[in-house]
Design a protein around this motif. Structure first.
Motif, PDB file in Angstrom:
ATOM      1  N   GLN A  17       0.810  -1.216   0.000  1.00 23.44           N
ATOM      2  CA  GLN A  17       0.000   0.000   0.000  1.00 23.44           C
ATOM      3  C   GLN A  17       0.847   1.272   0.000  1.00 23.44           C
ATOM      4  O   GLN A  17       0.378   2.328  -0.427  1.00 23.44           O
ATOM      5  CB  GLN A  17      -0.932   0.006   1.212  1.00 23.44           C
ATOM      6  CG  GLN A  17      -1.996  -1.073   1.162  1.00 23.44           C
ATOM      7  CD  GLN A  17      -2.953  -0.898  -0.006  1.00 23.44           C
ATOM      8  OE1 GLN A  17      -3.444   0.197  -0.271  1.00 23.44           O
ATOM      9  NE2 GLN A  17      -3.196  -1.971  -0.739  1.00 23.44           N
ATOM     10  N   THR A  18       2.061   1.185   0.483  1.00 20.59           N
ATOM     11  CA  THR A  18       2.940   2.349   0.545  1.00 20.59           C
ATOM     12  C   THR A  18       4.353   1.926   0.143  1.00 20.59           C
ATOM     13  O   THR A  18       4.728   0.756   0.294  1.00 20.59           O
ATOM     14  CB  THR A  18       2.989   2.940   1.968  1.00 20.59           C
ATOM     15  OG1 THR A  18       3.377   1.900   2.887  1.00 20.59           O
ATOM     16  CG2 THR A  18       1.638   3.511   2.372  1.00 20.59           C
ATOM     17  N   PRO A  19       5.136   2.857  -0.375  1.00 19.09           N
ATOM     18  CA  PRO A  19       6.525   2.510  -0.696  1.00 19.09           C
ATOM     19  C   PRO A  19       7.355   2.328   0.568  1.00 19.09           C
ATOM     20  O   PRO A  19       7.016   2.862   1.627  1.00 19.09           O
ATOM     21  CB  PRO A  19       7.006   3.730  -1.511  1.00 19.09           C
ATOM     22  CG  PRO A  19       6.113   4.848  -1.103  1.00 19.09           C
ATOM     23  CD  PRO A  19       4.796   4.247  -0.743  1.00 19.09           C
ATOM     24  N   LEU A  20       8.432   1.561   0.451  1.00 17.25           N
ATOM     25  CA  LEU A  20       9.359   1.418   1.563  1.00 17.25           C
ATOM     26  C   LEU A  20      10.066   2.743   1.822  1.00 17.25           C
ATOM     27  O   LEU A  20      10.100   3.633   0.959  1.00 17.25           O
ATOM     28  CB  LEU A  20      10.392   0.335   1.252  1.00 17.25           C
ATOM     29  CG  LEU A  20       9.858  -1.091   1.098  1.00 17.25           C
ATOM     30  CD1 LEU A  20      10.953  -2.017   0.604  1.00 17.25           C
ATOM     31  CD2 LEU A  20       9.282  -1.598   2.410  1.00 17.25           C
ATOM     32  N   GLU A  21      10.643   2.862   3.004  1.00 17.34           N
ATOM     33  CA  GLU A  21      11.313   4.113   3.364  1.00 17.34           C
ATOM     34  C   GLU A  21      12.426   4.449   2.392  1.00 17.34           C
ATOM     35  O   GLU A  21      12.591   5.606   2.005  1.00 17.34           O
ATOM     36  CB  GLU A  21      11.879   3.997   4.788  1.00 17.34           C
ATOM     37  CG  GLU A  21      12.486   5.287   5.299  1.00 17.34           C
ATOM     38  CD  GLU A  21      12.944   5.178   6.742  1.00 17.34           C
ATOM     39  OE1 GLU A  21      13.758   6.019   7.164  1.00 17.34           O
ATOM     40  OE2 GLU A  21      12.495   4.243   7.438  1.00 17.34           O
ATOM     41  N   ALA A  22      13.186   3.455   1.977  1.00 14.44           N
ATOM     42  CA  ALA A  22      14.253   3.649   0.993  1.00 14.44           C
ATOM     43  C   ALA A  22      13.940   2.797  -0.238  1.00 14.44           C
ATOM     44  O   ALA A  22      13.550   1.631  -0.115  1.00 14.44           O
ATOM     45  CB  ALA A  22      15.606   3.269   1.571  1.00 14.44           C
ATOM     46  N   ARG A  23      14.110   3.365  -1.413  1.00 18.66           N
ATOM     47  CA  ARG A  23      13.714   2.694  -2.653  1.00 18.66           C
ATOM     48  C   ARG A  23      14.351   1.319  -2.811  1.00 18.66           C
ATOM     49  O   ARG A  23      13.683   0.348  -3.151  1.00 18.66           O
ATOM     50  CB  ARG A  23      14.093   3.564  -3.860  1.00 18.66           C
ATOM     51  CG  ARG A  23      13.238   4.813  -4.019  1.00 18.66           C
ATOM     52  CD  ARG A  23      13.757   5.656  -5.180  1.00 18.66           C
ATOM     53  NE  ARG A  23      12.991   6.894  -5.329  1.00 18.66           N
ATOM     54  CZ  ARG A  23      11.955   7.048  -6.153  1.00 18.66           C
ATOM     55  NH1 ARG A  23      11.568   6.043  -6.908  1.00 18.66           N
ATOM     56  NH2 ARG A  23      11.324   8.203  -6.215  1.00 18.66           N
ATOM     57  N   SER A  24      15.659   1.223  -2.623  1.00 17.81           N
ATOM     58  CA  SER A  24      16.360  -0.020  -2.944  1.00 17.81           C
ATOM     59  C   SER A  24      16.372  -1.018  -1.789  1.00 17.81           C
ATOM     60  O   SER A  24      17.067  -2.026  -1.842  1.00 17.81           O
ATOM     61  CB  SER A  24      17.792   0.286  -3.388  1.00 17.81           C
ATOM     62  OG  SER A  24      18.484   1.014  -2.394  1.00 17.81           O
ATOM     63  N   GLN A  25      15.576  -0.763  -0.740  1.00 16.25           N
ATOM     64  CA  GLN A  25      15.441  -1.731   0.362  1.00 16.25           C
ATOM     65  C   GLN A  25      14.589  -2.932  -0.034  1.00 16.25           C
ATOM     66  O   GLN A  25      14.522  -3.911   0.709  1.00 16.25           O
ATOM     67  CB  GLN A  25      14.778  -1.068   1.576  1.00 16.25           C
ATOM     68  CG  GLN A  25      15.708  -0.228   2.430  1.00 16.25           C
ATOM     69  CD  GLN A  25      14.965   0.345   3.638  1.00 16.25           C
ATOM     70  OE1 GLN A  25      13.743   0.393   3.658  1.00 16.25           O
ATOM     71  NE2 GLN A  25      15.720   0.797   4.629  1.00 16.25           N
ATOM     72  N   SER A  26      13.947  -2.879  -1.162  1.00 18.71           N
ATOM     73  CA  SER A  26      13.042  -3.950  -1.551  1.00 18.71           C
ATOM     74  C   SER A  26      13.794  -5.266  -1.775  1.00 18.71           C
ATOM     75  O   SER A  26      15.000  -5.295  -2.012  1.00 18.71           O
ATOM     76  CB  SER A  26      12.279  -3.554  -2.818  1.00 18.71           C
ATOM     77  OG  SER A  26      13.175  -3.105  -3.803  1.00 18.71           O
ATOM     78  N   ARG A  27      13.043  -6.344  -1.705  1.00 23.56           N
ATOM     79  CA  ARG A  27      13.608  -7.676  -1.923  1.00 23.56           C
ATOM     80  C   ARG A  27      13.660  -7.966  -3.420  1.00 23.56           C
ATOM     81  O   ARG A  27      12.954  -7.341  -4.221  1.00 23.56           O
ATOM     82  CB  ARG A  27      12.757  -8.718  -1.206  1.00 23.56           C
ATOM     83  CG  ARG A  27      12.711  -8.518   0.294  1.00 23.56           C
ATOM     84  CD  ARG A  27      11.635  -9.350   0.940  1.00 23.56           C
ATOM     85  NE  ARG A  27      11.981 -10.767   0.949  1.00 23.56           N
ATOM     86  CZ  ARG A  27      11.140 -11.727   1.338  1.00 23.56           C
ATOM     87  NH1 ARG A  27       9.902 -11.422   1.717  1.00 23.56           N
ATOM     88  NH2 ARG A  27      11.514 -12.991   1.340  1.00 23.56           N
TER      89      ARG A  27
END
Length: 350
Positions: A17-27
């Motif tokens: 529903q919302t982006p992570l705090e930092a863009r490249s923290q995603s898996r």
């Protein structure tokens, strides 16, 4: 080929529903087709997944603040507009809600009359062509009056509108973000360049038709909406040189993939070109331009799942989606990503 072949179970709580705090923290879920293996990683590790000499292709389209809320001049009824694409002059193809209240000749005002729309055509698919009138600059008014057109499955408010833009967004014209690119930061792009990976930009203005589920039972009966694309001379030269060296071309997002496949299918090589594409890629398609793909996790029964299935193989892809669900990956626009690695000839990559 039945649309239900591309369905899968997705718990609603996994829709980001919302982006992570930092863009490249995603898996990052990596699909190794040579070994038929999956492994879990993080997006920052993409720099270790691609090879020196490879070329990463990103879509630099910029999302319009295309959602407008106005009032019907005659009655004051609230009307919601979504701008899809400019047709001619100040005329735009739009989606309108509720469409039944907007007929040819209906006038809608926005921002106390700063922007006025008059319906000039009703489309069979429920869309409307409207002509805008205003004083000043249209895009400045759109920035003032419009908001980001977030997909309907996102219910939360987006406080920072820039998080629905890539850090390299440049060419204004999309109705939706090329979401695979949302994971990149300037630091990650710099690290890729430092490794010797070429970064190439193209433009495809994303239309909402790309994301709609296929409503017909037979996939082959589905017709794609047209989307505008551009590839520059410099970009085409880099892509062609990469191909001729035997290095890999990796598309970031299905929009980049569709643009490159449109051009490579038409010409047998990469050339500078502008045009409109309605290419529909599904299993059985032979890729002519790209070797690998960075992409998000997409909606069940969508043309995007079909495209990714064409590259990864349907069973392998659906197995990867089942793995992602089991391991609580985040899905859709603000979700996590996967990397379908290029095939490697003559060696096994570590």
């Amino acid at each position: 080929m039945n649309v239900n072949d591309f369905d899968f179970y997705l718990p609603e709580e996994l829709i980001a529903q919302t982006p992570l705090e930092a863009r490249s923290q995603s898996r990052l879920l990596v699909l190794d087709r040579d070994r038929s293996q999956l492994y879990d990683s993080s997006f920052t590790q993409l720099v270790n997944e691609v090879s020196t000499g490879d070329c990463l292709v990103l879509n630099d389209t910029k999302v319009l603040p295309a959602r407008l809320i106005g009032e019907k001049k005659e009655t004051g009824a609230v009307i919601e507009f979504l701008l899809l694409k400019q047709t001619t002059g100040d005329c735009w193809e739009t989606l309108v809600k509720p469409a039944k209240r907007v007929k040819v000749g209906t006038v809608i005002t926005f921002g106390d009359g700063k922007l006025i729309a008059t319906c000039v055509e009703e489309r069979e698919d429920g869309g409307r062509i409207v002509e805008f009138s205003y004083d000043g600059l249209f895009y400045e008014l759109l920035d003032e009056l419009g908001t980001m057109p977030l997909p309907p499955y996102i219910k939360e408010r987006l406080d920072d509108q820039d998080r629905y833009q890539t850090v390299y967004a440049k060419q204004l014209g999309s109705a939706a973000a090329p979401t695979a690119g949302l994971h990149f930061t300037t630091d990650l792009l710099h690290a890729l360049k430092q490794k010797g990976v070429s970064i190439v930009y193209l433009t495809l203005h994303v239309g909402l038709g790309t994301f709609r589920p296929v409503s017909l039972d037979d996939v082959l009966d589905h017709k794609m909406h047209e989307e505008y694309y551009e590839l520059t001379e410099e970009a085409a030269k880099t892509l062609q040189e990469t191909k001729e060296r035997g290095n890999h071309i990796i598309a970031v997002g299905t929009t980049s993939a569709r643009t490159l496949e449109t051009i490579a299918s038409k010409h047998g090589k990469f050339v500078a070109e502008t045009g409109w594409t309605s290419i529909f890629i599904y299993p059985g398609y032979t890729f002519k331009g790209i070797d690998g793909l960075v992409t998000n996790f997409h909606l069940p029964k969508s043309t995007l799942v079909m495209l990714v299935s064409a590259m990864a193989g349907k069973d392998f892809l659906l197995g990867a989606y089942a793995h992602a669900v089991k391991n609580n990956y985040r899905f859709f626009s603000f979700g996590d990503a996967m990397f379908i690695r290029p095939h490697v000839k003559g060696e096994i990559r570590n």
